[in-house]
Design a protein around this motif. Structure first.
Motif, short mmCIF file in Angstrom:
data_model
loop_
_atom_site.label_atom_id
_atom_site.label_comp_id
_atom_site.label_asym_id
_atom_site.label_seq_id
_atom_site.Cartn_x
_atom_site.Cartn_y
_atom_site.Cartn_z
N LEU A 94 0.86 -1.18 0.00
CA LEU A 94 0.00 0.00 0.00
C LEU A 94 0.89 1.22 0.00
O LEU A 94 2.11 1.10 0.14
CB LEU A 94 -0.97 -0.01 1.18
CG LEU A 94 -0.49 0.11 2.62
CD1 LEU A 94 -1.69 0.12 3.54
CD2 LEU A 94 0.42 -1.01 3.04
N SER A 95 0.30 2.40 -0.23
CA SER A 95 1.14 3.58 -0.39
C SER A 95 1.80 3.95 0.94
O SER A 95 1.27 3.65 2.01
CB SER A 95 0.32 4.75 -0.91
OG SER A 95 -0.43 5.31 0.14
N GLU A 96 2.96 4.59 0.83
CA GLU A 96 3.74 4.91 2.01
C GLU A 96 2.98 5.80 2.99
O GLU A 96 2.95 5.53 4.19
CB GLU A 96 5.03 5.59 1.56
CG GLU A 96 6.05 5.74 2.66
CD GLU A 96 7.28 6.46 2.15
OE1 GLU A 96 8.13 5.79 1.56
OE2 GLU A 96 7.38 7.68 2.34
N GLY A 97 2.32 6.83 2.45
CA GLY A 97 1.58 7.75 3.31
C GLY A 97 0.45 7.06 4.06
O GLY A 97 0.22 7.29 5.25
N PHE A 98 -0.23 6.16 3.35
CA PHE A 98 -1.33 5.41 3.94
C PHE A 98 -0.83 4.52 5.07
O PHE A 98 -1.43 4.46 6.15
CB PHE A 98 -1.98 4.57 2.83
CG PHE A 98 -3.39 4.17 3.11
CD1 PHE A 98 -4.34 5.12 3.43
CD2 PHE A 98 -3.76 2.84 3.04
CE1 PHE A 98 -5.65 4.74 3.67
CE2 PHE A 98 -5.07 2.45 3.29
CZ PHE A 98 -6.01 3.41 3.61
N LEU A 99 0.29 3.86 4.82
CA LEU A 99 0.88 2.98 5.83
C LEU A 99 1.29 3.77 7.07
O LEU A 99 1.00 3.37 8.20
CB LEU A 99 2.09 2.25 5.24
CG LEU A 99 2.80 1.28 6.18
CD1 LEU A 99 1.89 0.14 6.58
CD2 LEU A 99 4.05 0.71 5.51
N LEU A 100 1.95 4.91 6.84
CA LEU A 100 2.37 5.75 7.97
C LEU A 100 1.17 6.17 8.80
O LEU A 100 1.22 6.16 10.04
CB LEU A 100 3.14 6.98 7.46
CG LEU A 100 4.54 6.73 6.93
CD1 LEU A 100 5.12 7.99 6.31
CD2 LEU A 100 5.47 6.24 8.04
N ALA A 101 0.09 6.54 8.12
CA ALA A 101 -1.12 6.95 8.84
C ALA A 101 -1.68 5.80 9.68
O ALA A 101 -2.08 5.99 10.83
CB ALA A 101 -2.17 7.45 7.85
N TRP A 102 -1.68 4.60 9.11
CA TRP A 102 -2.17 3.42 9.84
C TRP A 102 -1.33 3.14 11.08
O TRP A 102 -1.87 2.88 12.16
CB TRP A 102 -2.13 2.18 8.91
CG TRP A 102 -3.45 1.90 8.30
CD1 TRP A 102 -3.80 2.11 7.00
CD2 TRP A 102 -4.62 1.38 8.95
NE1 TRP A 102 -5.12 1.75 6.81
CE2 TRP A 102 -5.64 1.30 7.99
CE3 TRP A 102 -4.89 0.98 10.27
CZ2 TRP A 102 -6.92 0.84 8.28
CZ3 TRP A 102 -6.17 0.52 10.57
CH2 TRP A 102 -7.15 0.46 9.58
N ILE A 103 0.00 3.19 10.90
CA ILE A 103 0.90 2.90 12.01
C ILE A 103 0.69 3.92 13.14
O ILE A 103 0.61 3.57 14.31
CB ILE A 103 2.38 2.97 11.53
CG1 ILE A 103 2.61 1.98 10.40
CG2 ILE A 103 3.35 2.71 12.66
CD1 ILE A 103 2.55 0.56 10.81
N ALA A 104 0.56 5.20 12.75
CA ALA A 104 0.36 6.26 13.73
C ALA A 104 -0.97 6.06 14.45
O ALA A 104 -1.06 6.19 15.69
CB ALA A 104 0.40 7.63 13.05
N ALA A 105 -2.01 5.69 13.70
CA ALA A 105 -3.33 5.48 14.30
C ALA A 105 -3.28 4.33 15.30
O ALA A 105 -3.82 4.41 16.41
CB ALA A 105 -4.36 5.20 13.21
N LEU A 106 -2.61 3.25 14.93
CA LEU A 106 -2.49 2.09 15.84
C LEU A 106 -1.77 2.49 17.13
O LEU A 106 -2.14 2.05 18.22
CB LEU A 106 -1.75 0.94 15.15
CG LEU A 106 -2.56 0.17 14.10
CD1 LEU A 106 -1.66 -0.75 13.31
CD2 LEU A 106 -3.66 -0.64 14.78
N ALA A 107 -0.73 3.32 17.01
CA ALA A 107 0.01 3.75 18.20
C ALA A 107 -0.89 4.59 19.11
O ALA A 107 -0.85 4.46 20.34
CB ALA A 107 1.25 4.55 17.80
N ILE A 108 -1.74 5.43 18.51
CA ILE A 108 -2.59 6.30 19.33
C ILE A 108 -3.68 5.48 20.01
O ILE A 108 -3.99 5.70 21.20
CB ILE A 108 -3.15 7.46 18.47
CG1 ILE A 108 -2.00 8.43 18.18
CG2 ILE A 108 -4.27 8.18 19.18
CD1 ILE A 108 -2.27 9.45 17.13
#
Lengths: 127, 198
Positions: free
Chosen positions: A39-53
């Protein structure tokens, strides 16, 4: 006793935290495994950040018992204040430094930077 | 004392002013970590021709560290529950487990640091590595302090017994330990996972 905290709370918190950690890990693992095509890099970063929050709130509720204290909720008030400082500090630093980098990070002379910014922002020079 | 009164006095120990003061300290510590996170986020791409995060981080290794610390956060919670019930035996068991897991985590982290240093990727190599060692090292220093604190508590409870003052101390220790776990979640995400993504 007012609150009925039992091992169940901790077990639930542990299972949630484990799942969130493994989910973040697997996403990145599969991403690297698929040669960064999953998946796109930006999308992945957003997912990872959301999971951390989500993980942050899970631990605050299940491990640090936020919301279980008696009123007035001083712990929550201090936490909110600290969170505000943290957000200003982190995002403020990133903003300022990115801006500084933009205004001084092109080429080796001030003239080169000026040329770059004029082109980048699409200014028309009137003679 | 009746059961109700014992319960009330335990509740007071858990919600005392000392514990609140400790909570305020934790929040200021969060601000300290925030400044280190901000520094790292700004400098993460300034590798000065040296290695980047993608080259030095290993996903399985950091997952192992994370799972160990998460499990220790769970076990310290169980130690706190046992302390509230006045069960000295279980407090000793869960605190010892937490101590061992914390020590295992610290061993892994120190091994990673030594490995990086020996490969020539020390904190002097680039701004990225400086900010990496400062952020992760500060967390490691907190874990070390927590382990020292935990060992003194273990000895006290083992030799003396479980007092009301012990419950207050275990409450603060467990808050401290959970807090370190929360900080690690962000190190795991921002330093390691995002470092591997790009």
């Amino acid at each position: 006793m007012k609150d009925k905290l039992t091992a169940k709370n901790y077990i639930a918190g542990y299972i949630f935290s484990l799942s969130l950690t493994l989910a973040a890990f697997l996403l990145v693992w599969r991403y690297v495994d698929s040669d960064r095509q999953l998946l796109s890099e930006g999308f992945l970063l957003a997912w990872i950040a959301a999971l951390a929050i989500v993980q942050l709130f899970t631990q605050l509720v299940f491990f640090l018992h936020l919301g279980r204290e008696s009123k007035p909720r001083w712990n929550l008030i201090v936490l909110t204040f600290a969170a505000t400082i943290v957000i200003v500090l982190v995002f403020g630093s990133l903003w300022i430094m990115a801006n500084l980098n933009y205004r001084g990070g092109h080429g080796t002379s001030p003239e080169q930077t000026e040329t770059y910014i004029i082109e980048d922002e699409g200014f028309q020079l009137h003679q | 004392m009746t059961e109700q009164q014992i319960g009330d006095s335990r509740q007071q120990a858990v919600e005392s002013k000392t514990v609140f003061g400790f909570w305020v300290y934790l929040m200021t510590d969060a601000v300290l970590f925030a400044s280190l996170f901000a520094t790292f986020a700004v400098l993460r791409n300034n590798t000065f021709g040296g290695v980047s995060g993608q080259e030095i981080f290993s996903l399985p290794f950091v997952l192992a560290e994370t799972l160990i610390l998460l499990t220790s956060s769970f076990s310290v919670g169980l130690a706190w529950l046992a302390a509230r019930q006045g069960n000295r035996q279980m407090v000793l068991v869960w605190l010892s487990i937490t101590f061992l897991l914390g020590a295992a985590f610290l061993t892994l982290e120190i091994r990673e640091f030594i490995h990086l240093y020996q490969e020539g990727n020390s904190w002097r190599r680039s701004a990225f590595l400086t900010s990496f060692f400062t952020l992760v090292g500060t967390h490691g220093a907190h874990v070390t302090a927590g382990l020292v604190w935990m060992s003194t508590l273990l000895i006290r409870i083992y030799r003396g017994g479980l007092f009301k003052s012990s419950l207050k101390k275990i409450t603060m220790l467990s808050l401290f330990w959970h807090f370190l776990d929360v900080v690690w979640i962000f190190i795991f995400t921002i330093v390691y996972l995002m470092g591997i993504i790009r």
